[in-house]
Scaffold this active site. Structure first.
Site, PDB file in Angstrom:
ATOM      1  N   PHE A   1      94.543 -25.747  -6.653  1.00 47.65           N
ATOM      2  CA  PHE A   1      93.645 -26.651  -7.372  1.00 47.65           C
ATOM      3  C   PHE A   1      94.477 -27.392  -8.414  1.00 47.65           C
ATOM      4  O   PHE A   1      95.146 -26.777  -9.241  1.00 47.65           O
ATOM      5  CB  PHE A   1      92.498 -25.883  -8.048  1.00 47.65           C
ATOM      6  CG  PHE A   1      91.476 -26.832  -8.612  1.00 47.65           C
ATOM      7  CD1 PHE A   1      90.465 -27.339  -7.808  1.00 47.65           C
ATOM      8  CD2 PHE A   1      91.548 -27.263  -9.933  1.00 47.65           C
ATOM      9  CE1 PHE A   1      89.539 -28.252  -8.324  1.00 47.65           C
ATOM     10  CE2 PHE A   1      90.629 -28.165 -10.447  1.00 47.65           C
ATOM     11  CZ  PHE A   1      89.620 -28.654  -9.630  1.00 47.65           C
TER      12      PHE A   1
ATOM     13  N   ASP B   1     102.186 -26.207 -11.895  1.00 42.36           N
ATOM     14  CA  ASP B   1     100.915 -26.512 -12.547  1.00 42.36           C
ATOM     15  C   ASP B   1     100.508 -25.273 -13.337  1.00 42.36           C
ATOM     16  O   ASP B   1     100.076 -24.269 -12.784  1.00 42.36           O
ATOM     17  CB  ASP B   1      99.858 -26.856 -11.485  1.00 42.36           C
ATOM     18  CG  ASP B   1      98.489 -27.149 -12.089  1.00 42.36           C
ATOM     19  OD1 ASP B   1      98.254 -26.759 -13.241  1.00 42.36           O
ATOM     20  OD2 ASP B   1      97.659 -27.742 -11.383  1.00 42.36           O
TER      21      ASP B   1
ATOM     22  N   LYS C   1      94.009 -26.841 -20.578  1.00 52.21           N
ATOM     23  CA  LYS C   1      93.041 -25.795 -20.952  1.00 52.21           C
ATOM     24  C   LYS C   1      93.291 -25.120 -22.311  1.00 52.21           C
ATOM     25  O   LYS C   1      92.735 -25.521 -23.313  1.00 52.21           O
ATOM     26  CB  LYS C   1      92.998 -24.756 -19.846  1.00 52.21           C
ATOM     27  CG  LYS C   1      92.263 -25.268 -18.602  1.00 52.21           C
ATOM     28  CD  LYS C   1      92.107 -24.165 -17.597  1.00 52.21           C
ATOM     29  CE  LYS C   1      91.391 -24.574 -16.334  1.00 52.21           C
ATOM     30  NZ  LYS C   1      89.966 -24.729 -16.467  1.00 52.21           N
TER      31      LYS C   1
END
Ligand code: PLP
Length: 418
Positions: free
Chosen positions: A148, A239, A268
């Site tokens: 993702f 990532d 995040k």
């Protein structure tokens, strides 16, 4: 608007039907309205208390209303919050310095989200391919199946899950997918793609797949990825949007694998819930020049003050040690629950405070079924796909809170399987 009027509007004029009338229908929301938070606890508008093991999806590093974050953003907004990147600000420079001094990176670019950080990485790879590798007319980025990377067009293309891409075609060219943790598949893909002007320029991968089901990277696989990249000049991009900033018990997820990337991204947890994204790179691939990439909000003094407060608190309060200890405690508890229900659960996995339990494929229970029931019982959890339950509490979570969450989970499961 005067504060009293604003408060009365919020308290009297809100209900979920009104919300759904005006807000676009892009999320399957659970039917509670959260009003306030403190530490690892949240309260809804009915006054019900929840233990928060979602943390804004692995984002609220210091939990809710942490004094250091409150003080930093309050002070900063009173002084200066946004001025554009036409000018220098101390806060952006200080945050970049902290990140560089606590990672393998040499340079940082700031933006506002994980998808944007990955977009920046994709653009950097392409510029590197066109200007440094030169022979590359059509650079290809290899990504993993079940990965993702975000919801913008390029990052949803990078995401190796067709369900997120459906109805958004045509996708962005220049991406190919390989199974995660499978070195033979990577070697074959590189050989098969290398023809004419089409060559592999980068491998973009999560050190641990988060949304894809909390799947940790294999040590040997990552060592061999690094070797392939060193031997061929292909860039290695990590990532770290979900795994960065202490979540795995190390500052960056890749430190669990003993391998350094050429480029990595974060978002995040970086400012503990204030929107931020960052793309880091080594000096050897720092090929951006003025005009190549930009973001109006990127790295403004407000978010950077928040980021600095989070990172300095992480270091000052030795929070990584808490992540390691609480992670061990949580996985031990989860293994004990799983061993009591061998027909329902197959595995516990994770690093630090990003952990998951897998539900047996053939058992008629989904992660959302458990999430809903646990919520009724006062514990917030996140699904990671239909068959994995994800635990990503704030990094300040206490031993008592881990015990309490495990008790609630166990009684939730007992009530579901009766
Ligand atoms: N990359 C990873 C690994 C993620 O887990 C996410 C979000 O869950 C993203 C990228 C996208 O981040 P954002 O939602 O901030 O755009």
């Amino acid at each position: 608007m005067n504060t009293a009027i604003l408060e009365s509007t919020i308290n009297t004029g809100f209900d979920r039907d009104t919300f759904n009338t005006y807000v676009m229908n892009t999320y399957g929301r659970f039917p509670i309205t959260i009003e306030k938070g403190k530490g690892c606890k949240l309260w809804d508008t009915e006054g019900k208390e929840y233990l928060d093991f979602v943390a804004g999806i692995a984002t609220c590093t210091l939990g809710h209303a942490h004094p250091a974050l409150v003080e930093a953003v309050t002070k900063q907004i009173q002084q200066l919050h946004h001025i554009s990147n036409f000018y220098y600000t101390e806060q952006q420079g200080q945050l970049a310095k902290w990140i560089v001094e606590h990672s393998c990176a040499d340079k940082v670019f700031f933006c506002n989200s994980g998808a944007e950080a990955n977009e920046a990485a994709i653009k950097l790879v392409r510029k590197y391919a066109h200007t440094v590798l030169e022979f590359l007319e059509q650079p290809v980025i290899l990504t993993a199946k079940s990965s993702f990377h975000g919801r913008t067009l390029a990052t949803v293309t990078a995401t190796g899950q067709p369900k997120y891409q459906k109805h958004f075609e045509p996708l962005v060219p220049g991406f190919e997918y390989v199974p995660y943790n499978d070195i033979i598949a990577i070697e074959e893909a590189i050989t098969n793609i290398d023809e004419g002007d089409r060559r592999v320029a980068a491998i973009m991968i999560e050190p641990l797949q988060g949304e894809g089901g909390v799947i940790p990277g294999d040590l040997d696989y990552f060592l061999r990825l690094r070797k392939i990249c060193d031997d061929t000049g292909i860039l290695l991009v990590f990532d770290e949007v979900q795994t960065g900033v202490g979540r795995t018990g190390k500052m960056w997820g890749h430190e669990n694998l003993g391998v350094e990337p050429d480029i990595f991204t974060s978002a995040k947890g970086l400012a503990g819930g204030i929107p931020i994204g960052a793309m880091m790179c080594k000096a050897s691939c720092d090929v951006f020049e003025p005009g190549n990439h930009a973001s109006t909000f990127g790295g403004n003094p407000f978010v950077c003050a928040a980021g600095l407060a989070v990172l300095q608190t992480l270091e000052k309060d030795n929070i990584l040690q808490n992540v390691q200890a609480r992670g061990e405690q949580l996985r031990t508890k989860l293994r004990s629950i799983v061993s009591k229900y061998p027909k329902i659960f197959s595995e516990v996995r994770g690093w630090g405070l990003i952990d998951g339990i897998e539900i047996e494929r053939d058992f008629d229970l989904t992660s959302v079924d458990i999430v809903k029931k646990a919520m009724e019982n006062g514990l917030l959890l996140a699904p990671a796909g239909p068959k994995v339950l994800r635990f990503v509490p704030p990094l300040i979570v206490s031993a008592e809170e881990i015990d309490r969450a495990s008790e609630i989970l166990e009684s939730t499961i007992a009530s579901l399987v009766i």
